[in-house]
Design an enzyme around this catalytic site. Sequence first.
Site, PDB file in Angstrom:
ATOM      1  N   ASN A  72     -12.898  -3.096   2.447  1.00 25.60           N
ATOM      2  CA  ASN A  72     -13.949  -2.137   2.614  1.00 25.60           C
ATOM      3  C   ASN A  72     -14.705  -2.124   1.199  1.00 25.60           C
ATOM      4  OD1 ASN A  72     -12.716  -0.957   5.012  1.00 25.60           O
ATOM      5  ND2 ASN A  72     -11.245   0.202   3.356  1.00 25.60           N
ATOM      6  N   HIS A 100     -10.348  -5.138  -3.456  1.00 28.05           N
ATOM      7  CA  HIS A 100      -8.898  -5.348  -3.016  1.00 28.05           C
ATOM      8  C   HIS A 100      -9.134  -5.636  -1.304  1.00 28.05           C
ATOM      9  CE1 HIS A 100      -9.717  -1.069  -2.628  1.00 28.05           C
ATOM     10  NE2 HIS A 100      -9.122  -1.112  -1.284  1.00 28.05           N
ATOM     11  N   LEU A 101      -8.186  -6.629  -1.120  1.00 31.50           N
ATOM     12  CA  LEU A 101      -8.045  -7.019   0.359  1.00 31.50           C
ATOM     13  C   LEU A 101      -6.815  -6.415   1.095  1.00 31.50           C
ATOM     14  CD1 LEU A 101      -9.017  -9.116   2.492  1.00 31.50           C
ATOM     15  CD2 LEU A 101      -7.609 -10.836   1.504  1.00 31.50           C
ATOM     16  N   HIS A 102      -6.830  -5.780   2.164  1.00 34.29           N
ATOM     17  CA  HIS A 102      -5.773  -5.276   2.778  1.00 34.29           C
ATOM     18  C   HIS A 102      -5.400  -6.199   3.883  1.00 34.29           C
ATOM     19  CE1 HIS A 102      -6.810  -0.588   2.204  1.00 34.29           C
ATOM     20  NE2 HIS A 102      -8.064  -1.092   1.765  1.00 34.29           N
ATOM     21  N   ASP A 117       0.738  -1.203   0.150  1.00 35.32           N
ATOM     22  CA  ASP A 117      -0.103   0.110   0.207  1.00 35.32           C
ATOM     23  C   ASP A 117       0.850   1.256   0.074  1.00 35.32           C
ATOM     24  OD1 ASP A 117      -3.073   0.642   1.046  1.00 35.32           O
ATOM     25  OD2 ASP A 117      -1.698   2.335   1.057  1.00 35.32           O
TER      26      ASP A 117
END
Length: 115
Positions: free
Chosen positions: A89, A102-104, A33
């Site tokens: 989110n 997207h996966l954090h 990120d």
Amino acid sequence: MSTDPHCLFCKIVAGQIPAQRVHEDDRVIAFHDIHPSAPVHILLVPKLHLVSMMDVQPEHQALLGHMMVLSARLMRDLGVTGGYRHVLNTGKDGGQEVQHLHLHVMGGPRPWAKG
Ligand code: AMP
Ligand code: ZN
């Protein structure tokens, strides 16, 4: 639509915008990120342009499962041993800013910038 030419993460998938990549396979890319909230903060992004979880259908089950399993492997490979946090989110009320699913995954020693 499988890709969106105006989408930031589709451009990263296509290599048109640089990112600090940590993984690529036929279905998913992962990169750091740009504004990390933790010592290690990566994003797992399907190559398929899905706007959010609200686009997800039964046919995407294997893709999402792949992302979860992959996330654990990547954090281990990045040296995160003390635990990590997944965040995904969805939509306006979910605080989603980039309109490509997207996966954090955030980990590393605390304190973190947020949370
Ligand atoms: P979200 O609020 O879940 O949509 O999160 C979007 C995330 O994408 C934020 O954590 C941003 O810091 C991150 N981000 C935005 N642009 C880039 C970029 N060019 N490279 C890497 N991460 C980015
Ligand atoms: Zn996209």
